[in-house]
Design a protein around this motif. Structure first.
Motif, PDB file in Angstrom:
ATOM      1  N   LEU A  55      -2.974  -0.109  -8.654  1.00  0.00           N
ATOM      2  CA  LEU A  55      -3.228  -0.685  -7.333  1.00  0.00           C
ATOM      3  C   LEU A  55      -3.823   0.362  -6.402  1.00  0.00           C
ATOM      4  N   SER A 111      -7.201  -5.729  -6.709  1.00  0.00           N
ATOM      5  CA  SER A 111      -6.181  -5.279  -5.762  1.00  0.00           C
ATOM      6  C   SER A 111      -5.232  -6.408  -5.368  1.00  0.00           C
ATOM      7  N   PHE A 124       3.380  -6.941   2.487  1.00  0.00           N
ATOM      8  CA  PHE A 124       2.168  -7.328   1.771  1.00  0.00           C
ATOM      9  C   PHE A 124       1.633  -8.653   2.291  1.00  0.00           C
ATOM     10  N   SER A 183       4.758  -8.304  -6.711  1.00  0.00           N
ATOM     11  CA  SER A 183       5.689  -9.222  -6.048  1.00  0.00           C
ATOM     12  C   SER A 183       6.493 -10.018  -7.078  1.00  0.00           C
ATOM     13  N   SER A 215      -1.190  -6.657  -6.509  1.00  0.00           N
ATOM     14  CA  SER A 215      -0.127  -6.802  -5.513  1.00  0.00           C
ATOM     15  C   SER A 215       0.736  -8.025  -5.818  1.00  0.00           C
ATOM     16  N   HIS A 233      -1.062  -0.711   3.478  1.00  0.00           N
ATOM     17  CA  HIS A 233      -0.039  -1.128   2.515  1.00  0.00           C
ATOM     18  C   HIS A 233       0.396   0.013   1.601  1.00  0.00           C
ATOM     19  N   SER A 235       2.841 -15.059  -4.091  1.00  0.00           N
ATOM     20  CA  SER A 235       3.625 -14.047  -3.378  1.00  0.00           C
ATOM     21  C   SER A 235       4.613 -14.694  -2.409  1.00  0.00           C
TER      22      SER A 235
END
Length: 316
Positions: free
Chosen positions: A51, A96, A239, A104, A100, A280, A196
């Motif tokens: 990431l 990306s 996030f 999660s 992420s 982040h 997420s």
């Protein structure tokens, strides 16, 4: 001659780029050196490291895009340079966002606790589930890049017709359709956002259930499970907040085809867009015990409060 707006835009984007590269570079350096020494890496560290790498490339792409927007708007909007920037951006952006999302899901399956058979099936196979998600992420990023190349062919044909000054009503309609499709393409980001959000709400429900159990057992202090819930919720919530800003700013950038004062809108959107990959990274550092410990020890060493060979306040 650049005005105050352009100079302010360049200063902001350069600052965000430096902060983002420092944060993501720190993550890559710490996890990479640990991986090299121990010859093994945990799944969460592997996701965070990749990431950080994808976001470093994404920040560089956005910086180049912003500089070209200010100094050479024609080069920015046309030709091979624009195509290369969009290709790099599309690949690293999808990579990306989905990395992420994988993080999660990993936190949710590792930390949350439910008795539903479907959740237990996923929880017992968390490594396999996340690995499959990572492979799908790579395929999706490659597929999005390939589809973008096809879009460029359509755009090149329409731009060539535009240059001849012989735009028929049908061609104008096709060109507007192309721009609308480009805007609607941002809706693909709703899928990782939904995943997420689902992970976040599952963690909230799991935390509430766990807290009620602790109250029934008359346990006053937080146990490790509660702390793990809070850490995972903080990471996912941050996030979601930054990603929502990122999604809205990108939607503005894509919709600039149909809005007045296009350059100003693009500059505002670009500054907001860079907040997500830059900011982040520091939330990930503070949410990871190993990264936070190394980061705090580095800060203490930088202030000269630690002697060589002495342990920092976060050392074991």
């Amino acid at each position: 001659m650049l005005g105050c707006t352009e100079w302010g835009f360049l200063v902001l984007t350069a600052s965000e780029f430096v902060l983002g590269v420092l944060g993501n570079g720190f993550i890559g350096l710490v996890n990479g050196s640990s991986w090299f020494k121990s010859k093994r890496i945990s799944l969460s560290d592997f996701i965070i490291t990749n990431l950080a790498l994808s976001r470093t490339v994404l920040l560089g792409t956005l910086l180049v895009d912003g500089v070209l927007m200010v100094f050479s708007s024609k080069l920015h909007d046309e030709g091979i340079v624009m195509q290369m920037i969009d290709i790099f951006w599309t690949f690293t952006n999808h990579l990306s966002i989905w990395l992420s999302t994988c993080l999660s899901v990993f936190y949710c399956l590792k930390v949350a606790s439910f008795s539903h058979p479907a959740f237990l099936w996923l929880k017992w196979r968390v490594s396999r589930v996340v690995v499959w998600m990572l492979m799908s992420t790579l395929l999706l990023a490659c597929g999005s890049t390939v589809s973008l190349v096809h879009e460029f062919k359509i755009y090149s044909v329409l731009s060539g017709i535009d240059g001849t000054g012989n735009m028929t009503e049908q061609v104008l309609k096709k060109r507007n359709e192309y721009k609308l499709i480009h805007v609607l393409g941002t809706l693909w980001n709703l899928l990782p956002l939904t995943v997420s959000l689902a992970s976040y709400f599952l963690l909230i429900c799991s935390l509430g259930r766990h807290t009620r159990q602790m109250q029934r057992n008359c346990t006053g202090s937080r146990d490790p499970s509660t702390e793990a819930h809070y850490r995972a919720i903080k990471v996912i919530l941050s996030f979601l907040f930054l990603f929502l800003l990122y999604f809205l700013s990108f939607l503005i950038l894509s919709s600039s085809y149909f809005l007045p004062a296009t350059k100003m809108i693009k500059m505002i959107g670009e500054v907001i867009t860079m907040l997500y990959p830059a900011g982040h990274s520091y939330i990930l550092i503070l949410g990871n015990s190993k990264l936070k410990q190394t980061f705090m020890e580095m800060l203490w060493c930088g202030h000269g409060d630690l002697k060589p060979g002495s342990k920092g306040p976060f050392s074991p």
